[in-house]
Design a protein around this motif. Structure first.
Motif, PDB file in Angstrom:
ATOM      1  N   GLU A  22       0.841  -1.195   0.000  1.00 25.10           N
ATOM      2  CA  GLU A  22       0.000   0.000   0.000  1.00 25.10           C
ATOM      3  C   GLU A  22       0.880   1.251   0.000  1.00 25.10           C
ATOM      4  OE1 GLU A  22      -2.696   2.653  -0.204  1.00 25.10           O
ATOM      5  OE2 GLU A  22      -3.306   0.537  -0.258  1.00 25.10           O
ATOM      6  N   PRO A  23       0.800   2.086  -1.054  1.00 17.90           N
ATOM      7  CA  PRO A  23       1.674   3.268  -1.139  1.00 17.90           C
ATOM      8  C   PRO A  23       1.550   4.212   0.058  1.00 17.90           C
ATOM      9  CG  PRO A  23       0.667   2.833  -3.270  1.00 17.90           C
ATOM     10  CD  PRO A  23       0.017   1.905  -2.293  1.00 17.90           C
ATOM     11  N   ALA A  24       0.327   4.436   0.537  1.00 13.65           N
ATOM     12  CA  ALA A  24       0.143   5.371   1.667  1.00 13.65           C
ATOM     13  C   ALA A  24       0.890   4.889   2.902  1.00 13.65           C
ATOM     14  CB  ALA A  24      -1.343   5.532   1.969  1.00 13.65           C
ATOM     15  N   ARG A  25       0.883   3.577   3.148  1.00 15.59           N
ATOM     16  CA  ARG A  25       1.572   3.029   4.319  1.00 15.59           C
ATOM     17  C   ARG A  25       3.085   3.202   4.178  1.00 15.59           C
ATOM     18  NH1 ARG A  25       3.810  -1.655   5.988  1.00 15.59           N
ATOM     19  NH2 ARG A  25       3.443  -2.697   4.001  1.00 15.59           N
ATOM     20  N   LEU A  26       3.587   3.021   2.968  1.00 14.42           N
ATOM     21  CA  LEU A  26       5.023   3.191   2.734  1.00 14.42           C
ATOM     22  C   LEU A  26       5.463   4.635   2.962  1.00 14.42           C
ATOM     23  CD1 LEU A  26       5.402   0.949  -0.447  1.00 14.42           C
ATOM     24  CD2 LEU A  26       6.342   0.480   1.828  1.00 14.42           C
ATOM     25  N   MET A  27       4.612   5.587   2.603  1.00 14.64           N
ATOM     26  CA  MET A  27       4.938   6.996   2.844  1.00 14.64           C
ATOM     27  C   MET A  27       5.081   7.271   4.343  1.00 14.64           C
ATOM     28  SD  MET A  27       5.588   8.990   0.345  1.00 14.64           S
ATOM     29  CE  MET A  27       5.487  10.509   1.285  1.00 14.64           C
ATOM     30  N   LEU A  28       4.199   6.651   5.129  1.00 17.41           N
ATOM     31  CA  LEU A  28       4.266   6.843   6.590  1.00 17.41           C
ATOM     32  C   LEU A  28       5.511   6.201   7.182  1.00 17.41           C
ATOM     33  CD1 LEU A  28       0.517   6.181   7.503  1.00 17.41           C
ATOM     34  CD2 LEU A  28       1.704   8.381   7.468  1.00 17.41           C
ATOM     35  N   GLN A  29       6.069   5.231   6.479  1.00 13.21           N
ATOM     36  CA  GLN A  29       7.259   4.535   6.970  1.00 13.21           C
ATOM     37  C   GLN A  29       8.533   5.021   6.273  1.00 13.21           C
ATOM     38  OE1 GLN A  29       6.240   0.464   6.148  1.00 13.21           O
ATOM     39  NE2 GLN A  29       4.952   0.250   7.980  1.00 13.21           N
ATOM     40  N   ALA A  30       8.482   6.208   5.702  1.00 19.67           N
ATOM     41  CA  ALA A  30       9.611   6.723   4.919  1.00 19.67           C
ATOM     42  C   ALA A  30      10.917   6.722   5.700  1.00 19.67           C
ATOM     43  CB  ALA A  30       9.294   8.142   4.433  1.00 19.67           C
ATOM     44  N   HIS A  31      10.841   6.929   7.025  1.00 18.13           N
ATOM     45  CA  HIS A  31      12.059   6.991   7.853  1.00 18.13           C
ATOM     46  C   HIS A  31      12.801   5.649   7.889  1.00 18.13           C
ATOM     47  CE1 HIS A  31       8.892   5.452  10.495  1.00 18.13           C
ATOM     48  NE2 HIS A  31       9.857   4.888  11.218  1.00 18.13           N
ATOM     49  N   LEU A  32      12.130   4.574   7.498  1.00 20.14           N
ATOM     50  CA  LEU A  32      12.767   3.253   7.500  1.00 20.14           C
ATOM     51  C   LEU A  32      13.671   3.042   6.280  1.00 20.14           C
ATOM     52  CD1 LEU A  32       9.712   1.015   8.547  1.00 20.14           C
ATOM     53  CD2 LEU A  32      11.558   1.905  10.021  1.00 20.14           C
ATOM     54  N   TYR A  33      13.580   3.951   5.300  1.00 12.22           N
ATOM     55  CA  TYR A  33      14.337   3.780   4.053  1.00 12.22           C
ATOM     56  C   TYR A  33      15.171   5.032   3.774  1.00 12.22           C
ATOM     57  CZ  TYR A  33      10.346   0.591   3.825  1.00 12.22           C
ATOM     58  OH  TYR A  33       9.395  -0.334   4.127  1.00 12.22           O
ATOM     59  N   PRO A  34      16.213   5.252   4.579  1.00 11.49           N
ATOM     60  CA  PRO A  34      16.985   6.505   4.471  1.00 11.49           C
ATOM     61  C   PRO A  34      17.705   6.690   3.138  1.00 11.49           C
ATOM     62  CG  PRO A  34      18.058   4.921   5.936  1.00 11.49           C
ATOM     63  CD  PRO A  34      16.711   4.366   5.640  1.00 11.49           C
ATOM     64  N   GLY A  35      18.018   5.601   2.447  1.00  8.39           N
ATOM     65  CA  GLY A  35      18.746   5.738   1.184  1.00  8.39           C
ATOM     66  C   GLY A  35      17.858   5.801  -0.039  1.00  8.39           C
ATOM     67  N   ILE A  36      16.523   5.884   0.173  1.00  2.08           N
ATOM     68  CA  ILE A  36      15.558   5.840  -0.937  1.00  2.08           C
ATOM     69  C   ILE A  36      14.807   7.174  -1.032  1.00  2.08           C
ATOM     70  CG2 ILE A  36      13.493   4.683  -1.841  1.00  2.08           C
ATOM     71  CD1 ILE A  36      15.941   2.896  -1.867  1.00  2.08           C
ATOM     72  N   PRO A  37      14.679   7.756  -2.242  1.00  2.00           N
ATOM     73  CA  PRO A  37      13.827   8.956  -2.409  1.00  2.00           C
ATOM     74  C   PRO A  37      12.356   8.512  -2.353  1.00  2.00           C
ATOM     75  CG  PRO A  37      14.690   8.270  -4.542  1.00  2.00           C
ATOM     76  CD  PRO A  37      15.300   7.350  -3.523  1.00  2.00           C
ATOM     77  N   VAL A  38      11.831   8.379  -1.128  1.00  2.00           N
ATOM     78  CA  VAL A  38      10.572   7.680  -0.922  1.00  2.00           C
ATOM     79  C   VAL A  38       9.403   8.333  -1.663  1.00  2.00           C
ATOM     80  CG1 VAL A  38       8.886   6.937   0.804  1.00  2.00           C
ATOM     81  CG2 VAL A  38      11.324   6.683   1.257  1.00  2.00           C
ATOM     82  N   ARG A  39       9.325   9.671  -1.655  1.00  2.00           N
ATOM     83  CA  ARG A  39       8.201  10.326  -2.317  1.00  2.00           C
ATOM     84  C   ARG A  39       8.174   9.979  -3.818  1.00  2.00           C
ATOM     85  NH1 ARG A  39       4.790  14.071  -0.761  1.00  2.00           N
ATOM     86  NH2 ARG A  39       5.980  14.459   1.136  1.00  2.00           N
ATOM     87  N   GLU A  40       9.318  10.077  -4.463  1.00  2.00           N
ATOM     88  CA  GLU A  40       9.407   9.741  -5.897  1.00  2.00           C
ATOM     89  C   GLU A  40       9.123   8.259  -6.123  1.00  2.00           C
ATOM     90  OE1 GLU A  40      10.253  11.325  -8.745  1.00  2.00           O
ATOM     91  OE2 GLU A  40      11.045  13.270  -8.166  1.00  2.00           O
ATOM     92  N   ALA A  41       9.691   7.425  -5.261  1.00  2.00           N
ATOM     93  CA  ALA A  41       9.537   5.976  -5.427  1.00  2.00           C
ATOM     94  C   ALA A  41       8.091   5.540  -5.214  1.00  2.00           C
ATOM     95  CB  ALA A  41      10.471   5.245  -4.461  1.00  2.00           C
ATOM     96  N   VAL A  42       7.425   6.119  -4.221  1.00  2.00           N
ATOM     97  CA  VAL A  42       6.032   5.761  -3.953  1.00  2.00           C
ATOM     98  C   VAL A  42       5.123   6.196  -5.105  1.00  2.00           C
ATOM     99  CG1 VAL A  42       4.041   6.323  -2.498  1.00  2.00           C
ATOM    100  CG2 VAL A  42       6.175   5.597  -1.451  1.00  2.00           C
ATOM    101  N   GLN A  43       5.392   7.382  -5.655  1.00  2.00           N
ATOM    102  CA  GLN A  43       4.604   7.826  -6.810  1.00  2.00           C
ATOM    103  C   GLN A  43       4.797   6.861  -7.984  1.00  2.00           C
ATOM    104  OE1 GLN A  43       5.551  11.472  -9.220  1.00  2.00           O
ATOM    105  NE2 GLN A  43       3.610  12.204  -8.382  1.00  2.00           N
ATOM    106  N   GLN A  44       6.019   6.383  -8.164  1.00  2.00           N
ATOM    107  CA  GLN A  44       6.293   5.410  -9.217  1.00  2.00           C
ATOM    108  C   GLN A  44       5.565   4.099  -8.929  1.00  2.00           C
ATOM    109  OE1 GLN A  44       7.715   4.023 -12.763  1.00  2.00           O
ATOM    110  NE2 GLN A  44       7.768   6.111 -11.972  1.00  2.00           N
TER     111      GLN A  44
END
Length: 409
Positions: A22-44
């Protein structure tokens, strides 16, 4: 969109690992992926999830990058893109002096590149033309991933590209944006970007055939008036019963009575089509009669195309009423371009009469040429939407409003 970031191996791996999440859940967990541009990746991720069934071949390539989710939502499907490519190629080879030559095509409104990619499967060379640099960069990257080596990418406006052409091409294709310069939604072709009507003389100078894709909301006869008598053919393309696009083929010669074709692409690859000319439709005089054993409901593409009388003539059917676009016959016709039903009962339009036949109070309600609107009638009848029965509310040959209880075949 940052193409460089999204191409990084760690980002590509992250997208594969979280493909079904679920993309929304991943956005809330963005701090778990410090090496990933989470906003861009979730939109993708969102865009890829929307593309899974709509663009299966693109989705199957992990390295392909999708445009924003809204663009994917609004894009053609692979099925309609492939149908269109085959159609355009067939028409080009039918009318050309060198019928074996695959030729060159320019997609003057390239967008995400789906149509250009489909055209590249059948044409020798495709010019992808798009004025937005971000889209051209994305398309060029994806064409490489998809091994579409015969597509040449141009960052330019359609009119500029045409003016630079030294030799005319076999085919020019446009899917003008349905928004004006102020980003307001528009319907008329002359209000779209680019303005195909104003551009038409240059288009016909630079291409032997011009194909224009338009919104299914567009009035076909109004568009033909805008484009003039050089429209040779109109195709109304539906996918699994829903009209998706209109296609206009334009050439330099005059054609006062173009060929109109309604097409429905089915779920299993099957195809229904019905071709006619408005001169035939205007002179058709079908028989009108009371309901018989079978009821025939024309498909959405057929209704949009404006074939209301000819189907009765071609399939030896009777219309239920001159203004009720439903047909009837004593026999089952498996090749009718639409839905077929077996008539079970004629019912008065009152709740009590209906409850005896539908104790569960559920049916699919279809209203055609009836005094009440669907929502009003549904409330009056206390009817819920549901299988397995269909209830047609229409006017019969004797002028009576009537309900027809049916089951689909």
């Amino acid at each position: 969109m940052n193409l460089q970031e999204l191409q990084q191996p760690e980002v590509q791996q992250w997208l594969q690992e979280h493909a079904q999440e679920e993309p929304a859940r991943l956005m809330l967990q963005a701090h778990l992926y410090p090496g990933i541009p989470v906003r861009e990746a979730v939109q993708q991720l969102q865009a890829r999830q929307k593309a899974r069934y709509k663009l299966p071949q693109w989705y199957a390539h992990p390295a392909v990058l999708m445009p924003p989710p809204l663009s994917v939502e609004q894009a053609s499907s692979e099925e309609t893109a492939r149908y269109k490519a085959q159609l355009v190629y067939r028409r080009m080879t039918e009318s050309g002096p060198e019928k074996s030559k695959a030729g060159m095509l320019a997609d003057l409104t390239g967008g995400m590149g789906l149509d250009s990619w489909a055209f590249s499967q059948v044409f020798d060379k495709v010019h992808y033309v798009e004025q937005q640099e971000e889209l051209t960069a994305l398309a060029a990257y994806n064409f490489k991933q998809l091994n579409s080596t015969n597509v040449e990418v141009h960052t330019a406006e359609a009119s500029f590209f045409l003016q630079q052409l030294q030799q005319p091409l076999e085919v020019l294709y446009l899917d003008p944006a349905r928004r004006d310069a102020a980003r307001n939604k528009v319907v008329l072709l002359s209000e779209c970007q680019p303005d195909v009507v104003s551009l038409l003389p240059l288009l016909l100078q630079k291409g032997r055939q011009v194909w224009v894709k338009a919104s299914p909301m567009l009035d076909i006869k109004g568009a033909m008036q805008e484009l003039g008598q050089q429209v040779q053919e109109v195709q109304v393309v539906s996918l699994r019963g829903e009209v998706k696009e209109l296609l206009f083929r334009i050439e330099a010669s005059l054609q006062p009575d173009p060929l109109i074709t309604a097409v429905n692409l089915g779920a299993e690859g099957e195809m229904e089509n019905f071709s006619f000319r408005y001169s035939e439709e205007s002179t058709a005089a079908p028989a009108v009669g009371m309901p018989q054993n079978y009821l025939y409901d024309p498909g959405a593409a057929l209704r949009k195309a404006g074939a209301f009388k000819l189907p009765a003539i071609r399939f030896n059917l009777q219309k239920l009423h001159p203004h009720s676009h439903l047909y009837t016959a004593p026999q089952h016709l498996p090749n009718f371009p639409g839905r077929t039903f077996r008539l079970l009962e004629l019912v008065k339009a009152n709740k009590k009469a209906l409850q005896k036949l539908l104790p569960g109070g559920r049916a699919h309600l279809v209203v055609r040429n009836f005094p009440l609107k669907a929502e009003v009638l549904q409330q009056k009848l206390g009817l819920a939407e549901g299988d397995p029965h269909y209830l047609f509310a229409t006017t019969l040959a004797d002028g009576r409003p009537q309900l027809l209880l049916c089951e689909r075949i």
